[in-house]
Design a protein around this motif. Sequence first.
Motif, PDB file in Angstrom:
ATOM      1  N   TYR A 229       0.846  -1.191   0.000  1.00 47.28           N
ATOM      2  CA  TYR A 229       0.000   0.000   0.000  1.00 47.28           C
ATOM      3  C   TYR A 229       0.886   1.248   0.000  1.00 47.28           C
ATOM      4  O   TYR A 229       2.013   1.233   0.517  1.00 47.28           O
ATOM      5  N   ASP A 230       0.352   2.327  -0.547  1.00 47.96           N
ATOM      6  CA  ASP A 230       1.054   3.603  -0.439  1.00 47.96           C
ATOM      7  C   ASP A 230       1.138   4.041   1.021  1.00 47.96           C
ATOM      8  O   ASP A 230       2.181   4.516   1.479  1.00 47.96           O
ATOM      9  N   LEU A 231       0.027   3.867   1.738  1.00 45.98           N
ATOM     10  CA  LEU A 231      -0.068   4.339   3.115  1.00 45.98           C
ATOM     11  C   LEU A 231      -0.711   3.276   3.995  1.00 45.98           C
ATOM     12  O   LEU A 231      -1.790   2.771   3.668  1.00 45.98           O
ATOM     13  N   ALA A 232      -0.046   2.965   5.089  1.00 44.12           N
ATOM     14  CA  ALA A 232      -0.621   2.089   6.109  1.00 44.12           C
ATOM     15  C   ALA A 232      -0.799   2.910   7.379  1.00 44.12           C
ATOM     16  O   ALA A 232       0.103   3.675   7.772  1.00 44.12           O
ATOM     17  N   ILE A 233      -1.957   2.762   7.996  1.00 45.67           N
ATOM     18  CA  ILE A 233      -2.277   3.510   9.220  1.00 45.67           C
ATOM     19  C   ILE A 233      -2.521   2.499  10.330  1.00 45.67           C
ATOM     20  O   ILE A 233      -3.332   1.575  10.172  1.00 45.67           O
ATOM     21  N   ILE A 234      -1.828   2.674  11.437  1.00 51.41           N
ATOM     22  CA  ILE A 234      -2.013   1.778  12.571  1.00 51.41           C
ATOM     23  C   ILE A 234      -2.803   2.526  13.632  1.00 51.41           C
ATOM     24  O   ILE A 234      -2.325   3.508  14.203  1.00 51.41           O
ATOM     25  N   GLY A 235      -4.017   2.092  13.869  1.00 49.55           N
ATOM     26  CA  GLY A 235      -4.887   2.746  14.828  1.00 49.55           C
ATOM     27  C   GLY A 235      -6.081   3.377  14.140  1.00 49.55           C
ATOM     28  O   GLY A 235      -5.930   4.088  13.138  1.00 49.55           O
ATOM     29  N   GLY A 236      -7.286   3.116  14.675  1.00 47.84           N
ATOM     30  CA  GLY A 236      -8.511   3.592  14.033  1.00 47.84           C
ATOM     31  C   GLY A 236      -9.279   4.594  14.849  1.00 47.84           C
ATOM     32  O   GLY A 236     -10.505   4.663  14.747  1.00 47.84           O
ATOM     33  N   GLY A 237      -8.564   5.403  15.664  1.00 48.24           N
ATOM     34  CA  GLY A 237      -9.230   6.482  16.378  1.00 48.24           C
ATOM     35  C   GLY A 237      -9.453   7.675  15.470  1.00 48.24           C
ATOM     36  O   GLY A 237      -9.300   7.594  14.245  1.00 48.24           O
ATOM     37  N   PRO A 238      -9.808   8.833  16.034  1.00 52.65           N
ATOM     38  CA  PRO A 238     -10.066  10.016  15.201  1.00 52.65           C
ATOM     39  C   PRO A 238      -8.899  10.382  14.288  1.00 52.65           C
ATOM     40  O   PRO A 238      -9.111  10.737  13.123  1.00 52.65           O
ATOM     41  N   ALA A 239      -7.658  10.292  14.792  1.00 46.55           N
ATOM     42  CA  ALA A 239      -6.504  10.645  13.962  1.00 46.55           C
ATOM     43  C   ALA A 239      -6.338   9.659  12.818  1.00 46.55           C
ATOM     44  O   ALA A 239      -6.130  10.056  11.659  1.00 46.55           O
ATOM     45  N   GLY A 240      -6.419   8.371  13.111  1.00 43.84           N
ATOM     46  CA  GLY A 240      -6.266   7.357  12.068  1.00 43.84           C
ATOM     47  C   GLY A 240      -7.365   7.420  11.033  1.00 43.84           C
ATOM     48  O   GLY A 240      -7.116   7.308   9.823  1.00 43.84           O
ATOM     49  N   LEU A 241      -8.604   7.612  11.481  1.00 44.71           N
ATOM     50  CA  LEU A 241      -9.719   7.683  10.539  1.00 44.71           C
ATOM     51  C   LEU A 241      -9.618   8.917   9.648  1.00 44.71           C
ATOM     52  O   LEU A 241      -9.889   8.858   8.445  1.00 44.71           O
ATOM     53  N   ALA A 242      -9.220  10.051  10.234  1.00 54.34           N
ATOM     54  CA  ALA A 242      -9.074  11.263   9.426  1.00 54.34           C
ATOM     55  C   ALA A 242      -7.987  11.078   8.373  1.00 54.34           C
ATOM     56  O   ALA A 242      -8.161  11.453   7.205  1.00 54.34           O
ATOM     57  N   ALA A 243      -6.861  10.501   8.770  1.00 58.75           N
ATOM     58  CA  ALA A 243      -5.783  10.250   7.815  1.00 58.75           C
ATOM     59  C   ALA A 243      -6.235   9.302   6.718  1.00 58.75           C
ATOM     60  O   ALA A 243      -5.881   9.472   5.542  1.00 58.75           O
ATOM     61  N   ALA A 244      -7.021   8.297   7.079  1.00 52.98           N
ATOM     62  CA  ALA A 244      -7.510   7.334   6.085  1.00 52.98           C
ATOM     63  C   ALA A 244      -8.399   8.029   5.057  1.00 52.98           C
ATOM     64  O   ALA A 244      -8.276   7.807   3.842  1.00 52.98           O
ATOM     65  N   VAL A 245      -9.308   8.882   5.540  1.00 54.19           N
ATOM     66  CA  VAL A 245     -10.211   9.588   4.625  1.00 54.19           C
ATOM     67  C   VAL A 245      -9.432  10.502   3.689  1.00 54.19           C
ATOM     68  O   VAL A 245      -9.624  10.488   2.462  1.00 54.19           O
ATOM     69  N   TYR A 246      -8.523  11.303   4.247  1.00 55.80           N
ATOM     70  CA  TYR A 246      -7.782  12.254   3.412  1.00 55.80           C
ATOM     71  C   TYR A 246      -6.784  11.545   2.508  1.00 55.80           C
ATOM     72  O   TYR A 246      -6.599  11.934   1.343  1.00 55.80           O
ATOM     73  N   GLY A 247      -6.124  10.500   3.011  1.00 54.57           N
ATOM     74  CA  GLY A 247      -5.170   9.780   2.180  1.00 54.57           C
ATOM     75  C   GLY A 247      -5.835   9.111   0.985  1.00 54.57           C
ATOM     76  O   GLY A 247      -5.401   9.261  -0.162  1.00 54.57           O
ATOM     77  N   ALA A 248      -6.916   8.363   1.261  1.00 56.70           N
ATOM     78  CA  ALA A 248      -7.598   7.643   0.184  1.00 56.70           C
ATOM     79  C   ALA A 248      -8.277   8.599  -0.788  1.00 56.70           C
ATOM     80  O   ALA A 248      -8.288   8.373  -2.003  1.00 56.70           O
ATOM     81  N   SER A 249      -8.851   9.695  -0.266  1.00 55.75           N
ATOM     82  CA  SER A 249      -9.537  10.643  -1.149  1.00 55.75           C
ATOM     83  C   SER A 249      -8.556  11.361  -2.073  1.00 55.75           C
ATOM     84  O   SER A 249      -8.958  11.895  -3.108  1.00 55.75           O
TER      85      SER A 249
END
Length: 553
Positions: A229-249
Motif C-alpha cells: 500500500y502507499d499508506l498504512a495507518i495503525i490505529g482507528g481512532g479520530p486521527a487514524g480515521l481522518a488520515a484514512a479519509v484524506y489519504g484515500a480521497s
Amino acid sequence: MAKPVILTVDDDPDVLQTVSRDLRHQYGDRFRIVRADSGQAALDALQQLKLRNEFVALFLVDQRMPQMSGVEFLEQALDMYPNSKRALLTAYADTDAAIRAINSIQIDYYLLKPWDPPEERLYPILDDLLDDWFASFRPPFEGIRVVGNRWSPLSHQVKDFLARNQVPYQWLDIELEGEATQLVEYAEADGKQQLPLVLFPDGSRLIQPSNLAIAEKIGLQTQAERPFYDLAIIGGGPAGLAAAVYGASEGLSTVMIERQAPGGQAGSSSRIENYLGFPVGLSGVDLARRAVAQARRFGVEILTPQEVTAVQITNPYRILHLADGSEISCHALLVATGVAYRKLDVPGMDQLCGAGVYYGAAMTEAIACQGETVYIVGGANSAGQAAMHFSKYALEVVMLVRSPLTKSMSQYLIDQIEATNNIKVCVGCAVEEVKGDKNLEAIVIKNIHTGESETVEAASLFIFIGAMPKTDWLDGVVERDERGFILTGPDLIRDGKPPKGWNQDRSPFLLETSVPGIFAAGDARYNSVKRVASGVGEGSIAVQFIHRYLSKV
C-alpha cells in the motif's frame, strides 16, 4: 423477519405428508411448515428453532404415536414455546384423551381425522387460532444473541467488541433469564463453565470465542487484500480515521489496521459536545460510524480486529508484521495508536478487572447498573461524560477525584454534573483497595487529606486516571520519551542536530518520527492535545507531509 413456524407431528408417513401438503397450500406464503415423524424428532427440531431464534405459531400434533403421545410431546414443547397455539389430531376413540388435554395442557382445539375437505374442517379452525396468535405476537430480536454472566470478563469482552463495532446484539444473563439456561442446554454447552455463548441468526454458535473468531463470523475484514500500500495507518481512532479519509480521497492506496474497533477511545464516549459542527453533540459511536462509512466510500481497507506486532525498515519500504503472522508492506506509515487508560495499582484489581471493575466508559454495562450506585475514578472530560451517561441508569453516581474538577474538566461538563441530582463529587478521595470473590463487592475509599478510610458496598467501578501510549512494539524503531510517547518534528532536534540515524538532507517534517516515512498523529504523539478535534486535525495534516515524503521516494 423469518416466517413463523407451523410444526406438524405424526408417525404415519401418509398422514404427515397429507397434512403438510394441506398446510403448505393454505399457509405456505406466510408460515414455514416444519414436519416431524415422532415426538422426539419434533423436540430436536424445536431446539434448533430456538437456537435460530425462530418462533412457532402453531403445533398440529397427532395424539396416538408410539414412544411419545401428542399430549406428552406438547407438555415438553410448551416449556420452549409457551405462547404457541396447540391443536391435537385425534381419532374418534381418542376424544376422551383430547378432552382431558384441554384441562391438563390447555390445548386450544382438537380435530378428528380425517379432516376432508380441509376448506371446511381444517382451515377455518386454524385460521382462528393463527389470528389469535398474531394478535399477541411480538416479533423477536433479529440478530446475534450473547448468553453469559454479568461478572464474566470474557462476557464483557464479547459485548464490548460487538458494541464498539456497532453490531446489534441481545444480551441474556444466565443468572436472571430462564431462556438463557435453555439456550445453553440446547447448544450443548457445559453450563456456566462454557460462557459466553454467542448465537447467530443462522443457528450457528461460538463458545467462549475470541474477538477474531467473532469478527470472521460476522464478516469483518481481518486480512489485507494486497501485499503493498502507499499508506498504512495503525490505529482507528479520530486521527487514524481522518488520515484514512484524506489519504484515500487524494489517491493513496490506504489500509487502516485497528486492534479492537474503529473509533478508538473516543468511540466509547457517550457524548462529545464540543466537537465543531455538532451543536447538540454526538456520541463516539456515531462519530466512528460516520468516519468509517466515509473512509470505506473512498476505498480504505479497514482490518479489525488486527494488530501490528513489529515494523521492519527495508528502504524504501516499511514492512508490518501482524499478530496472525502475515505481513503488509507500505511506502509510508502513520502511527495513530492512541492511548490506554492507566492501571489503578491497588490490591484486588487484577482479579476483578472485567468483573465489576472497568477501564473506560464500558457503555455495555450501563443498563446492568440500574438502581445501583456507580463509582467513577477520575476528573477529566472522559470521566465527566461517563458520569453523565451512567446517571441516566444508576441510582447514584459517585465521582472519586483527588482535585476539584475545575483543574481538569471542561466547564460545560462541570455545569451539567452540578445540575444532575444523582451525581455526587467526592473531592480528595481515592480508591485504596477493591474487594470481592468472583466480582466486585466493595471498595475502600481513602480521604487523602485526613488519611481516614471507609469501606462501601459497590458492584461497578469505572476508572479514568490518565493514559499511557500503546507504543511498546516500537521500542528500538522510533524515538520515544520516557513514558512511551512518540517524538516527532521539532521535538527530535537537539542542539540543532537531527535524531541519530537520520539520513535525509532535511529536518523531519512536523509529524514525522525519527525514521523517515514513519509519521505519528493523535494521542500517542508527544505533546499532542488530547482532544477529538486535534486528533482529526493531526491525522489530516499528516497526509500533507506524507505526500511530500512520497514525492521524493
